[in-house]
Design a protein around this motif. Structure first.
Motif, PDB file in Angstrom:
ATOM      1  N   THR A 147       5.477 -29.946   4.048  1.00  0.00           N
ATOM      2  CA  THR A 147       3.970 -29.876   4.258  1.00  0.00           C
ATOM      3  C   THR A 147       3.838 -28.824   5.577  1.00  0.00           C
ATOM      4  OG1 THR A 147       1.989 -30.923   4.082  1.00  0.00           O
ATOM      5  CG2 THR A 147       3.474 -32.116   5.174  1.00  0.00           C
ATOM      6  N   ASP A 148       2.570 -29.199   5.819  1.00  0.00           N
ATOM      7  CA  ASP A 148       2.041 -28.438   7.060  1.00  0.00           C
ATOM      8  C   ASP A 148       2.864 -28.733   8.573  1.00  0.00           C
ATOM      9  OD1 ASP A 148       0.302 -27.524   5.335  1.00  0.00           O
ATOM     10  OD2 ASP A 148      -1.274 -28.785   6.073  1.00  0.00           O
ATOM     11  N   TYR A 172      -7.518 -25.042   7.701  1.00  0.00           N
ATOM     12  CA  TYR A 172      -7.971 -26.383   7.498  1.00  0.00           C
ATOM     13  C   TYR A 172      -9.643 -26.340   7.526  1.00  0.00           C
ATOM     14  CZ  TYR A 172      -3.555 -28.813   8.388  1.00  0.00           C
ATOM     15  OH  TYR A 172      -2.423 -29.388   8.125  1.00  0.00           O
ATOM     16  N   LYS A 197      -7.288 -38.980   6.365  1.00  0.00           N
ATOM     17  CA  LYS A 197      -6.004 -39.526   5.825  1.00  0.00           C
ATOM     18  C   LYS A 197      -5.713 -40.648   6.829  1.00  0.00           C
ATOM     19  CE  LYS A 197      -4.575 -36.264   3.262  1.00  0.00           C
ATOM     20  NZ  LYS A 197      -3.463 -35.676   3.207  1.00  0.00           N
ATOM     21  N   ARG A 251      -9.831 -24.674  -4.844  1.00  0.00           N
ATOM     22  CA  ARG A 251     -10.630 -25.776  -4.378  1.00  0.00           C
ATOM     23  C   ARG A 251     -12.149 -25.446  -4.229  1.00  0.00           C
ATOM     24  NH1 ARG A 251      -6.085 -28.016  -0.246  1.00  0.00           N
ATOM     25  NH2 ARG A 251      -4.752 -28.906  -1.665  1.00  0.00           N
ATOM     26  N   ARG A 288      -9.184 -35.679  -3.066  1.00  0.00           N
ATOM     27  CA  ARG A 288     -10.281 -35.031  -1.961  1.00  0.00           C
ATOM     28  C   ARG A 288     -11.266 -34.580  -2.821  1.00  0.00           C
ATOM     29  NH1 ARG A 288      -5.987 -32.614   2.078  1.00  0.00           N
ATOM     30  NH2 ARG A 288      -4.890 -31.678   0.300  1.00  0.00           N
ATOM     31  N   ILE A 324       1.635 -31.534  10.686  1.00  0.00           N
ATOM     32  CA  ILE A 324       1.563 -33.102   9.913  1.00  0.00           C
ATOM     33  C   ILE A 324       3.227 -33.557  10.103  1.00  0.00           C
ATOM     34  CG2 ILE A 324       1.809 -34.521   7.794  1.00  0.00           C
ATOM     35  CD1 ILE A 324      -0.616 -32.466   6.616  1.00  0.00           C
ATOM     36  N   TYR A 378       2.311 -38.501   2.545  1.00  0.00           N
ATOM     37  CA  TYR A 378       3.683 -37.901   3.340  1.00  0.00           C
ATOM     38  C   TYR A 378       4.347 -39.229   3.770  1.00  0.00           C
ATOM     39  CZ  TYR A 378       1.380 -33.615   2.320  1.00  0.00           C
ATOM     40  OH  TYR A 378       0.704 -32.509   1.715  1.00  0.00           O
ATOM     41  N   GLY A 419      -9.453 -34.016   6.545  1.00  0.00           N
ATOM     42  CA  GLY A 419      -8.100 -34.447   6.175  1.00  0.00           C
ATOM     43  C   GLY A 419      -7.108 -33.578   5.770  1.00  0.00           C
ATOM     44  N   THR A 420      -6.737 -32.788   6.821  1.00  0.00           N
ATOM     45  CA  THR A 420      -5.695 -31.723   6.797  1.00  0.00           C
ATOM     46  C   THR A 420      -5.788 -30.670   5.590  1.00  0.00           C
ATOM     47  OG1 THR A 420      -4.122 -33.181   5.885  1.00  0.00           O
ATOM     48  CG2 THR A 420      -4.049 -32.711   8.333  1.00  0.00           C
ATOM     49  N   TYR A 421      -7.153 -30.516   5.301  1.00  0.00           N
ATOM     50  CA  TYR A 421      -7.443 -30.022   3.892  1.00  0.00           C
ATOM     51  C   TYR A 421      -7.675 -28.397   3.863  1.00  0.00           C
ATOM     52  CZ  TYR A 421     -10.713 -30.777  -0.371  1.00  0.00           C
ATOM     53  OH  TYR A 421     -11.113 -30.806  -1.519  1.00  0.00           O
ATOM     54  N   SER A 422      -6.648 -27.775   3.336  1.00  0.00           N
ATOM     55  CA  SER A 422      -6.696 -26.385   3.406  1.00  0.00           C
ATOM     56  C   SER A 422      -7.834 -25.758   2.548  1.00  0.00           C
ATOM     57  CB  SER A 422      -5.150 -25.851   2.956  1.00  0.00           C
ATOM     58  OG  SER A 422      -4.232 -26.299   3.555  1.00  0.00           O
ATOM     59  N   SER A 442      -4.584 -36.506  -0.785  1.00  0.00           N
ATOM     60  CA  SER A 442      -4.471 -34.990  -0.924  1.00  0.00           C
ATOM     61  C   SER A 442      -5.058 -35.158  -2.359  1.00  0.00           C
ATOM     62  CB  SER A 442      -3.122 -34.508  -0.927  1.00  0.00           C
ATOM     63  OG  SER A 442      -2.787 -34.751   0.406  1.00  0.00           O
ATOM     64  N   SER A 479      -1.470 -31.293  -3.261  1.00  0.00           N
ATOM     65  CA  SER A 479      -1.243 -30.403  -1.767  1.00  0.00           C
ATOM     66  C   SER A 479      -1.068 -29.164  -2.315  1.00  0.00           C
ATOM     67  CB  SER A 479      -0.118 -31.304  -0.976  1.00  0.00           C
ATOM     68  OG  SER A 479       1.105 -31.023  -1.406  1.00  0.00           O
ATOM     69  N   THR A 480      -1.267 -28.305  -1.338  1.00  0.00           N
ATOM     70  CA  THR A 480      -0.866 -26.806  -1.374  1.00  0.00           C
ATOM     71  C   THR A 480       0.574 -26.437  -1.314  1.00  0.00           C
ATOM     72  OG1 THR A 480      -1.647 -26.623   0.800  1.00  0.00           O
ATOM     73  CG2 THR A 480      -3.195 -25.871  -0.952  1.00  0.00           C
ATOM     74  N   PRO A 481       1.344 -27.241  -0.169  1.00  0.00           N
ATOM     75  CA  PRO A 481       2.804 -27.293  -0.113  1.00  0.00           C
ATOM     76  C   PRO A 481       3.444 -27.528  -1.561  1.00  0.00           C
ATOM     77  CG  PRO A 481       1.801 -28.252   1.945  1.00  0.00           C
ATOM     78  CD  PRO A 481       0.899 -28.127   0.667  1.00  0.00           C
TER      79      PRO A 481
END
Ligand code: GLU
Length: 275
Positions: A195-196, A223, A43, A112, A90, A199, A178, A104-107, A87, A156-158
């Motif tokens: 979000t997380d 992550y 990011k 995925r 990716r 972040i 974000y 990248g803050t990637y859950s 996001s 994003s997951t959120p």
């Protein structure tokens, strides 16, 4: 809330210049690393985690993780090209070889994992809410009733969690990044950003006295480092690198110098999932 200390103390970021050189390729990450260069998706706008300065240098916790892992793969910081990986893009960027991997803050999620593989996790975050300091009615996700306007990011997951579980109470605005959501929060166009926690703590730290995190976290975000599906060899090498980063203390140091001191020793490294 886990990051309340980080919020109070602010974000102590350490500037680390990383020259952007080299280019991406269609080979897997292992082949790229053998040639001594890597293109890593990160990011560009997440303070504390991964931010691109006006002069083109990058700093933050994810940047430190990326550089450490690259180093263990034999690639020097100056031979890393950082590419912005929003996001929603990716998986595609990994699949089409635009990047060798994404930090990248990637859950890590099962969905995925149908498209990409993940090394890690290297950090565990949780979904939270960011509101204006003066806001007293939003105290947590359970207080979000009456069709409130909340911003999150596409892909994003959120955002998905809100759509799946809170859609009837929340009007969700989905933007690309974000920082765009935070602008909408500042202007009053939305009442919260979700979000997380890590972040959101970064944005709050940049605007002390203006923005705050509220409530308990309401998801678990592990992550991972996303890479091409089936590249088991590189995945294992990255897993080894993360483990080594924890063992030699770099993991803790990276966190403390970027996200900010948490006070106490609540920061526990996650166990690598070697699937
Ligand atoms: N960790 C979450 C995700 O991977 C949210 C952060 C982000 O969008 O980068 O979707």
């Amino acid at each position: 809330m886990r990051f309340s200390h980080a919020l109070r103390l602010g974000i102590g970021a350490v500037a680390i210049a990383v020259a952007a050189t080299g280019c991406g390729g269609g080979n897997d990450a292992g082949d790229q690393a053998k040639e001594g260069k890597l293109t890593i998706g990160i990011k560009f706008d997440q303070p504390g985690l991964s931010i691109r300065d006006a002069n083109g240098s990058f700093r933050g916790y994810d940047v430190e993780v990326a550089k450490y892992v690259a180093g263990r793969l034999g690639v020097r910081p100056e031979d890393i090209t950082f590419k912005e990986a929003p996001s929603a893009q990716r998986e595609t960027m990994i699949m089409n070889g635009e990047v060798d991997f994404v930090v990248g803050t990637y859950s890590i999620t099962e969905g995925r994992k149908e498209k990409v593989d993940f090394a890690g996790p290297y950090f565990v975050a949780g979904q939270a809410l960011l509101v204006q300091m003066a806001n007293t009615d939003i105290t947590g996700v359970e207080s979000l009733t009456g069709n409130r306007k909340v911003c999150s990011v596409k892909g994003s997951t959120p955002a998905q969690n809100i759509k799946d579980n809170y859609a009837k109470d929340i009007q969700l605005l989905e933007l690309d990044t974000y920082s765009q959501c935070v602008d909408k929060l500042r202007s009053g166009a939305v009442e919260a950003v979700t979000t997380d926690d890590i972040i959101l703590a970064g944005y709050a730290g940049l605007a002390p006295g203006e923005l705050k995190l509220v409530g308990a976290t309401f998801s678990v975000e592990k992550y991972g480092i996303g890479l091409k599906k089936g590249d088991r060899d590189t995945r294992e090498k990255i897993n080894d690198a993360i483990e080594q980063m924890v063992i030699d203390g770099s993991w803790q140091r990276a966190f403390e110098s970027t996200i900010g001191p948490l006070g106490g020793s609540t920061l526990t490294p996650p166990i690598i999932d070697r699937y």
